[in-house]
Design an enzyme around this catalytic site. Structure first.
Site, PDB file in Angstrom:
ATOM      1  N   ALA A   1       1.723  13.480   4.116  1.00 32.48           N
ATOM      2  CA  ALA A   1       2.562  14.409   4.232  1.00 32.48           C
ATOM      3  C   ALA A   1       2.954  15.544   3.218  1.00 32.48           C
ATOM      4  CB  ALA A   1       4.009  14.281   5.059  1.00 32.48           C
TER       5      ALA A   1
ATOM      6  N   GLU B   1      -0.342  17.264   1.941  1.00 34.24           N
ATOM      7  CA  GLU B   1      -1.197  18.067   2.826  1.00 34.24           C
ATOM      8  C   GLU B   1      -0.824  19.531   3.361  1.00 34.24           C
ATOM      9  OE1 GLU B   1      -4.609  16.907   3.168  1.00 34.24           O
ATOM     10  OE2 GLU B   1      -5.323  18.047   4.445  1.00 34.24           O
TER      11      GLU B   1
ATOM     12  N   SER C   1       2.002  20.967   2.048  1.00 28.74           N
ATOM     13  CA  SER C   1       2.228  21.867   1.417  1.00 28.74           C
ATOM     14  C   SER C   1       0.706  22.708   0.417  1.00 28.74           C
ATOM     15  CB  SER C   1       3.561  21.425   0.391  1.00 28.74           C
ATOM     16  OG  SER C   1       4.303  21.027   0.913  1.00 28.74           O
TER      17      SER C   1
ATOM     18  N   CYS D   1      10.347  16.714  10.417  1.00 33.32           N
ATOM     19  CA  CYS D   1      10.354  16.838   8.969  1.00 33.32           C
ATOM     20  C   CYS D   1      10.966  16.402   8.120  1.00 33.32           C
ATOM     21  CB  CYS D   1       9.390  17.579   8.087  1.00 33.32           C
ATOM     22  SG  CYS D   1       8.561  17.301   6.849  1.00 33.32           S
TER      23      CYS D   1
ATOM     24  N   GLU E   1       8.740  23.976  -2.749  1.00 31.72           N
ATOM     25  CA  GLU E   1       8.046  24.559  -4.012  1.00 31.72           C
ATOM     26  C   GLU E   1       7.176  25.637  -3.451  1.00 31.72           C
ATOM     27  OE1 GLU E   1       6.328  19.401  -3.627  1.00 31.72           O
ATOM     28  OE2 GLU E   1       5.447  20.922  -2.026  1.00 31.72           O
TER      29      GLU E   1
END
Length: 410
Positions: free
Chosen positions: A246, A249, A251, A359, A368
């Site tokens: 997670a 993938e 981001s 999440c 990010e």
């Protein structure tokens, strides 16, 4: 007339997932809009012929994602699995934060959230900034055009989550190859099993190693809890594996697809370029999360009790799919949803889910994205796509939506 419109005309359940119209690749499938207008809680047919409920309305999704009568227990009969491989191999997956409810879920979640507190993620900003700059330096030093996915979008979140977990980054090729197989809609049960088994065995061995040789990382914390008997080693490995997949993938797809969306909306990109205000940049990321709909094949659930909603009765044992992308284009929640508007207040989007299963790594993803969008267009003001739109291949067949490659020049 589209297949979905034809199916609705004849009152048959349309097939899900639905295809997007590539004339606007950022928009959810037209069929989900039709269903939302007909009834935001409607039946669809999935790969195994079963007919779970598809929830496309923003209000209805938030109500159900926060409803304790909706379960993530994928072992229950009637659970609407993503594909044949996920259904066939369900018994291989140990209990984790991803497939448990109530107190069990809360127990796992408390272990994982320690790594993603606002304070800890904020402390990572210098490392994320330096990694972003290093990757852009390497891209600028390399040939043109460059593929943004392999040069920046994929390695940045992979390096960050690997360091947090304590997984050697030199294994990234192995994990990326197998995680791609595990999220392929058309993967066979055998391919799915082999990919999962390979990644799980690797992670399990790493947990066992960290039980005797701990370091200052998240996987070592899970290993310590396994050594103390708080959880099983397999559960520690499953949590680490889930975080690793997670963590890179979603981001990675957001970075590449968001870059394309900004370049195709130059007025909005100009707003981002013109500001150094962290709040404005943070708000822009929220709007991109709403607009792009990365998690586009639905959060899978099953009802454990009868639920009345939107004039429908979801019976106990019925499968439920919550299609996040379509709810984020619900005009009742976001006026003129087809417009990318970085000044819009979009923090009530469901791009990170909602409710108890929201999440866990969302703060890390936000940081990010805030860093990479701002840095990329500051460092390379002439950045532009180096191919025609119809030459870009989109990931309609994966759990997370994005692009396979994005040739860029400057």
């Amino acid at each position: 007339m589209s297949d979905t419109a034809t199916e609705l005309r004849h009152e048959t359940a349309p097939h899900f997932p639905m295809e997007r119209d590539m004339r606007c690749p950022f928009a959810p499938p037209e069929g989900t809009r039709v269903l939302r207008e007909k009834n935001p809680v409607s039946r669809v047919e999935i790969w195994d012929g079963s007919k779970p409920w598809l929830v496309t309305g923003h209000e209805q999704q938030k109500a159900l994602l926060n409803d304790p009568r909706i379960s993530v227990d994928e072992t229950l009969p009637g659970f609407p699995h993503w594909n044949e491989g996920m259904a066939a191999n369900v018994s291989m997956r140990p209990k984790s934060v991803f497939n448990s409810d109530g107190e069990v879920h809360a127990h796992f979640r408390r272990m994982m959230t320690r790594a993603f507190t606002f304070k800890r993620v904020t402390a990572l900003r210098p490392f994320i900034q330096q990694t972003t700059d290093d990757l852009i330096d390497a891209m600028l030093d390399g040939p043109k055009p460059a593929d943004l996915v392999t040069a920046l979008a994929l390695p940045l979140p992979s390096i960050v989550i690997s360091q947090m977990l304590g997984v050697p980054y030199e294994n990234h090729g192995f994990f990326q190859e197998n995680s791609v197989k595990s999220v392929d809609r058309y993967a066979t049960p055998e391919d799915n099993m082999q990919a999962f088994a390979a990644m799980f065995m690797f992670m399990n061995e790493l947990v066992e190693q960290k039980m005797t040789e701990p370091a200052d990382d998240v996987l070592s914390d899970f290993a310590r809890r396994a050594k103390d008997g708080e959880i099983e080693p397999a559960e520690a490995a499953q949590m680490g594996l889930g975080m690793l997949i997670a963590g890179h993938e979603t981001s990675a797809n957001m970075i590449a697809l968001g870059t394309l969306a900004l370049l195709e909306n130059p007025d909005q990109l100009a707003q981002l370029r013109a500001t150094e205000d962290p709040e404005v940049i943070a708000n822009a990321v929220e709007e991109l999360m709403r607009y792009l709909g990365i998690i586009h094949n639905g959060q899978r659930r099953i009802a454990t009790e009868d639920i009345e909603i939107s004039g429908q009765t979801i019976h106990a044992g019925d499968g439920v799919i919550l299609e996040l992308g379509s709810s984020n284009w619900d005009p009742a929640a976001f006026p003129e949803p087809e417009k990318l508007d970085l000044s819009r207040s979009a923090r009530h989007h469901t791009g990170f889910g909602f409710g108890p299963h929201q999440c866990i790594g969302q703060q890390l993803a936000r940081v990010e994205l805030q860093i990479v969008y701002k840095t990329l267009f500051r460092r390379i003001p002439e950045l532009r796509v180096a191919c025609a739109r119809d030459e870009i291949e989109f990931k309609s067949d994966r759990l997370a939506y994005g692009v396979y490659a994005l040739p860029m020049t400057w």
